[in-house]
Design a protein around this motif. Structure first.
Motif, PDB file in Angstrom:
ATOM      1  N   SER A 197      95.212  92.967  42.982  1.00 43.09           N
ATOM      2  CA  SER A 197      94.023  92.331  44.490  1.00 43.09           C
ATOM      3  C   SER A 197      95.258  92.809  45.627  1.00 43.09           C
ATOM      4  CB  SER A 197      94.793  91.142  43.943  1.00 43.09           C
ATOM      5  OG  SER A 197      93.953  90.507  45.293  1.00 43.09           O
ATOM      6  N   GLU A 198      96.267  92.906  45.629  1.00 40.62           N
ATOM      7  CA  GLU A 198      97.145  93.103  47.213  1.00 40.62           C
ATOM      8  C   GLU A 198      97.229  94.683  47.317  1.00 40.62           C
ATOM      9  OE1 GLU A 198      99.095  91.417  49.222  1.00 40.62           O
ATOM     10  OE2 GLU A 198      97.778  89.719  48.170  1.00 40.62           O
ATOM     11  N   MET A 199      96.921  95.630  45.757  1.00 37.98           N
ATOM     12  CA  MET A 199      97.060  97.199  46.514  1.00 37.98           C
ATOM     13  C   MET A 199      95.535  96.839  46.521  1.00 37.98           C
ATOM     14  SD  MET A 199      99.255  99.339  43.939  1.00 37.98           S
ATOM     15  CE  MET A 199      98.082  97.883  42.428  1.00 37.98           C
ATOM     16  N   VAL A 200      94.416  96.671  46.936  1.00 41.06           N
ATOM     17  CA  VAL A 200      93.407  96.550  46.574  1.00 41.06           C
ATOM     18  C   VAL A 200      92.486  96.658  47.967  1.00 41.06           C
ATOM     19  CG1 VAL A 200      90.323  96.726  46.688  1.00 41.06           C
ATOM     20  CG2 VAL A 200      91.809  96.997  44.658  1.00 41.06           C
ATOM     21  N   ASN A 201      93.552  95.182  48.556  1.00 41.96           N
ATOM     22  CA  ASN A 201      93.124  94.080  49.780  1.00 41.96           C
ATOM     23  C   ASN A 201      94.040  95.662  51.221  1.00 41.96           C
ATOM     24  OD1 ASN A 201      91.848  92.582  49.039  1.00 41.96           O
ATOM     25  ND2 ASN A 201      93.477  91.639  48.819  1.00 41.96           N
ATOM     26  N   PHE A 202      94.978  95.979  50.255  1.00 40.80           N
ATOM     27  CA  PHE A 202      96.327  97.324  51.405  1.00 40.80           C
ATOM     28  C   PHE A 202      94.790  97.450  52.087  1.00 40.80           C
ATOM     29  CE2 PHE A 202      98.614 100.844  52.336  1.00 40.80           C
ATOM     30  CZ  PHE A 202      99.945  99.735  53.028  1.00 40.80           C
ATOM     31  N   VAL A 203      93.940  98.641  50.919  1.00 41.20           N
ATOM     32  CA  VAL A 203      93.275  99.757  50.778  1.00 41.20           C
ATOM     33  C   VAL A 203      92.063  99.214  51.917  1.00 41.20           C
ATOM     34  CG1 VAL A 203      91.534 101.558  49.505  1.00 41.20           C
ATOM     35  CG2 VAL A 203      93.619 100.890  48.890  1.00 41.20           C
ATOM     36  N   LEU A 204      92.236  98.520  51.742  1.00 38.77           N
ATOM     37  CA  LEU A 204      90.948  97.816  53.192  1.00 38.77           C
ATOM     38  C   LEU A 204      91.092  97.703  54.098  1.00 38.77           C
ATOM     39  CD1 LEU A 204      88.512  95.752  49.831  1.00 38.77           C
ATOM     40  CD2 LEU A 204      88.091  97.494  51.107  1.00 38.77           C
TER      41      LEU A 204
END
Length: 987
Positions: free
Chosen positions: A789-796
């Protein structure tokens, strides 16, 4: 409930009892709880002001008051003292200036200074006016010496407190008041100086000294251009006269207080030069100040040379004199540009430089200074020779670690280096003549040593005029090999110091070989002239030579084994920690710089000494330094042994466990070096040893990583590298609870990592996804940890840079390619905008210049499309045409072969530091980690196995099979002409 004076007094009485007991602890707790009560600090001040109370009671009250002011006076602090109480306290700050106890007065002065630091100038603009008026009144109207003394003590602390302020108005406001204060202090100083020099009254002398101390602080800090203030000019003129008088009459007035006077004058001059050298030079009396100190250096040279006392008065003055002259020489050399903010205009700077150069630092004075330094201040003193004889090891350690600002000979050496550098034209020939004429056999050994010292210190300045190789072979080596007298050890040491300075400046490969032979001679145990000082200096020189940029290990190899043997022998003779450190650090350097030339047996002989030295040390700061050095040697041994590194495990693994365990006494002191060793053990574990007994013990240490990951973030790159190494050796560790906790911790770090840590994190996840992306247990841990989840949010997060977001997308691509179904399910369970996610992915792709990474992205996007388009997973159907177009454009760029390989894919690995600089040396074999990583890529990385053109074709065919004819036709209709033509060529 409001506080009562008697209650506070009673609790203070209990807290002040001499014997420790439960009631006393309760009283201390009560006092602490009262700190936030209104009126408490006012009552403490009341108690301190009451002279009828016992001294110890008042002492405790003023200490509590001072600490409370520090914590609660500032209005922005929680539970700060109320404004009304502050005003009441301030109204009584100068009430008890008749206090006779000096220590109480000093504590009160600290309290006042703390208040001033917070309240001046905003809430106390008239502070310095009040002090100036009171000082004049006490001296000239009331003749109250106690009040004068106490007020001067308070003023000194106030000036110190305000002077350190760099932000806000306080310092500037003090400077606006300084012209009011200085004339009063000068007047008081003049009056009291005249009195005490006539009567030798120590009380008056002390008060006069306080006036001087305040002037010494306020003049450099309170004036930007002191030379333009009449009172300062007058005072400094008087101060030089007084300094000269006190120095001349030193024996008559001999006392610690008088010496403090003289030192205070010298500090004033040094501070003036440091704060504004231009202003100092332009003072009418600056020439007198410089001449005074030059005269002192001349007249007291022999006294200083013969002195055996620590902190000798004349030595301290000489050091101050050398520092003053050094600062002024630097000013000339740097043409006034020695401060970040030069407040003087260019004309004044030019005038100051001209004045210094033509009126003081004339060629004659410069040469005279050079002679003076050589004849007296560079020579080894009788106290040096005594220390060398009685405690050679201790004396040598002090010589190698002495700060030049506190001892006269190191200070003179530092001064001489500036002298020869700044006045190269005036001194080069002068010095070379001295050196050429000054090393005859008939010369006194100490003079010869001092003369050689000038050659040592002149390396950077005269190297263009000297053939060092010739001097080394014709002069220094023959001198160094003489053993006809015990005094030869002095020259041997000096030759080592010369080599230290000259090797980085000018030394050929042939000369270096001669130096190796000479140092081996100096380290021989059976030569009586080679005492501990010679050997320790030699070992330090050896380390510096080996560390030099131009060091050639092939030239050094014939001497390597003997140097190791001699170093180990020397280590056994040393008794001081510092001495052992010099030897151990040299051994560590030899192992590192000469890898892989040291033979197995020699490496094992070094390894064998570690346990004994480890066990003989205790756990304290000093001995921890020694243990840290042993850990560094072990790390270098592991690296040098490479495939034989498991030979060290019986020693290294228990030490690592001891250093990095959370319950270990060694953690705070040695965890960093312990982690460095741990990492090297993991990296150099051979492929064929991954299942051995020692490797199993190494795997058991994995549980300790999490504590380090949480508590040693200052070495996060090292900790992450350890985690990465474990991922390569045994990725199944990340299926377990320890792996889950580690991933959870990383999820909290990802958004704030520094670049170095982030790069290692990316490599770690890339390795895990290559090895475990289709492992259900690992993917479950990845989800439960919150890391996905943190990696996806990092991209966003569009506040993150495109470069770092692309790195996250790279490792997400690994998961997406290998487990497309799982990847889309994980995305769908997150509260995110998937349209935005894929928009960002495709947009950022165009900012990716690395062919290797672009292919990994394209493969992932195609794999996701192949699974997600039939499911109508938004926005994949709408984005498929763009994905196809990017695929074909990429294929045109790289020109893959039939196997899907392109030479560009071998560059810019995700694991950036796997090709360490040491592999540029073809003699060094790849370590186990490099082999493991290459094996992982060869076996698991689809980048090398998938022909992208064929993959595009497969995806297109799969979609054609999975979609209805109309849906597939609709999907293909979104392609532009370029994409459609490329697809036709694939058919």
């Amino acid at each position: 409930m409001s506080l009562n004076y008697n209650d506070v007094l009673n609790v203070l009485a209990v807290a002040n009892e001499s014997e420790r007991n439960g009631k006393q602890q309760e009283a201390e707790s009560q006092l602490k709880s009262w700190e936030i009560q209104p009126g408490y600090h006012y009552i403490l001040q009341d108690i301190y002001l009451n002279t009828e109370l016992p001294l110890q009671m008042r002492w405790l009250a003023i200490i509590c008051f001072k600490n409370g002011i520090e914590k609660y006076w500032r209005a922005s602090r929680q539970n700060s003292i109320k404004k009304e109480e502050k005003e009441q306290i301030k109204s009584r700050l100068f009430q008890l200036l008749s206090e006779k106890n000096n220590q109480l007065t000093i504590q009160n002065a600290h309290s006042v200074a703390r208040i001033v630091r917070f309240d001046f100038p905003g809430d106390w603009p008239t502070l310095f006016d009040e002090i100036s008026n009171n000082l004049e009144d006490f001296v000239f109207n009331k003749n109250d010496l106690i009040a004068t003394n106490n007020l001067l003590i308070i003023l000194n602390q106030i000036i110190k407190a305000v002077a350190v302020v760099r932000i806000g108005r306080a310092r500037h406001a003090m400077q606006s008041k300084a012209p009011i204060l200085v004339p009063v202090l000068f007047k008081l100083y003049s009056k009291f100086f005249q009195i005490w020099t006539s009567s030798l009254d120590l009380t008056i002398m002390e008060i006069c000294y306080l006036c001087l101390k305040n002037l010494r602080r306020i003049i450099p800090e309170g004036f930007e251009q002191p030379h333009k203030n009449h009172d300062i000019v007058e005072f400094l003129k008087v101060s030089v006269s007084h300094l000269q008088g006190l120095v001349m009459e030193h024996e008559k007035y001999s006392s610690d207080l008088l010496e403090r006077y003289v030192k205070s004058y010298s500090k004033l001059y040094v501070n003036l030069i440091n704060s504004n050298p231009t202003s100092f030079i332009l003072l009418p009396c600056s020439q007198d100040i410089m001449t005074t100190f030059l005269t002192l250096l001349e007249q007291k040279a022999e006294v200083i040379y013969e002195s055996t006392e620590d902190n000798d008065f004349w030595e301290v003055l000489a050091i101050k004199g050398l520092i003053i002259l050094k600062r002024l020489m630097t000013y000339i050399y740097k043409k006034g540009a020695i401060t970040l903010k030069q407040r003087n205009d260019r004309e004044e700077v030019t005038h100051a430089i001209t004045k210094l150069s033509k009126e003081f630092f004339t060629p004659q004075v410069v040469q005279h200074l050079c002679d003076l330094i050589i004849n007296w201040y560079l020579r080894l003193r009788p106290s040096d020779l005594e220390g060398w004889l009685l405690e050679p090891e201790e004396w040598c350690n002090e010589e190698l670690s002495t700060s030049w600002e506190y001892q006269v000979r190191p200070c003179a050496e530092n001064f001489y280096q500036d002298l020869i550098r700044f006045f190269k034209d005036e001194l080069s020939d002068f010095i070379l003549n001295k050196i050429s004429n000054g090393i005859s056999n008939s010369m006194d050994i100490l003079v010869k040593d001092a003369t050689l010292c000038t050659f040592q210190l002149s390396a950077t300045s005269i190297s263009n005029n000297v053939n060092f190789g010739r001097l080394l072979s014709e002069v220094f080596i023959p001198e160094g090999l003489k053993n006809d007298s015990p005094e030869n050890k002095i020259i041997k040491r000096r030759i080592c110091l010369i080599i230290n300075e000259w090797v980085p400046v000018d030394c050929s490969r042939e000369s270096r070989v001669d130096i190796y032979k000479l140092l081996i001679n100096f380290l021989q145990p059976d030569n009586k002239v080679n005492d501990k000082v010679v050997k320790l200096t030699s070992i330090q020189t050896l380390r510096n030579v080996v560390q030099d940029w131009d060091f050639n290990k092939q030239d050094f190899q014939p001497f390597l084994k003997e140097f190791v043997s001699l170093s180990l022998n020397l280590l056994s003779q040393m008794s001081f920690t510092e001495s052992k450190l010099y030897v151990l650090d040299t051994l560590a350097t030899l192992i590192e710089k000469c890898n892989p030339l040291i033979d197995y047996q020699t490496l094992m002989s070094i390894l064998s000494i570690i346990p004994g030295h480890w066990d003989e040390t205790n756990v304290n700061n000093e001995e921890a330094i020694l243990r840290a050095s042993l850990l560094r040697i072990l790390k270098n041994l592991v690296v040098a042994l490479n495939e034989n590194s498991p030979e060290t495990h019986v020693i290294t693994l228990p030490l690592v466990k001891n250093c990095v365990s959370s319950n270990s006494d060694l953690y705070t002191l040695l965890s960093e070096d312990g982690c460095d060793l741990w990492l090297s053990i993991l990296q150099y574990l051979p492929m064929n040893q991954a299942a051995s007994a020692s490797a199993n013990e190494l795997m058991s240490l994995f549980d300790l990583v999490h504590y380090c990951l949480v508590n040693s973030t200052e070495i996060l790159p090292t900790i992450l590298s350890i985690v990465r190494s474990y991922a390569l050796i045994n990725p199944n560790l990340f299926n377990e609870n320890a792996g889950l906790e580690m991933l959870r911790t990383l999820s909290g770090y990802i958004s704030s990592m520094r670049d170095d840590s982030f790069a290692i994190f990316i490599a770690l996840m890339d390795i895990l996804f290559l090895a475990k992306a289709d492992d259900e247990a690992f993917v479950t841990n990845l989800i439960n940890s919150g890391l996905f989840s943190e990696m996806v949010n990092f991209v966003l997060d569009e506040n993150q840079s495109i470069v770092t977001a692309n790195k996250i997308l790279l490792i997400l691509s690994r998961l997406a390619y290998k487990s497309s179904e799982m990847f889309l399910k994980m995305l769908s369970h997150l509260s995110i905008d998937t349209n935005k996610f894929f928009d960002i992915w495709l947009r950022y792709y165009n900012n990716n210049g690395n062919p290797r990474n672009k292919k990994i992205n394209i493969m992932a996007l195609l794999a996701i499309a192949a699974y997600g388009v039939p499911l109508n997973f938004s926005p994949l159907p709408a984005k498929f045409s763009e994905i196809l177009k990017l695929s074909f454009m990429f294929l045109e760029e790289v020109q893959e072969n039939s196997d899907g390989f392109c030479s560009l894919y071998s560059q810019n690995l995700v694991y950036e530091d796997i090709d360490d600089y040491q592999y540029l040396d073809q003699d060094i074999k790849p370590h186990g980690e490099k082999i493991r990583y290459q094996s992982l890529l060869e076996s698991n990385d689809p980048l090398y196995k998938v022909n992208l053109q064929e993959f595009v074709k497969q995806v297109s065919l799969k979609l054609k099979q999975d979609l209805s004819d109309s849906d597939f036709a609709s999907l293909m209709s979104m392609n532009d002409q370029y994409t459609s033509e490329c697809l036709q060529k694939l058919a």
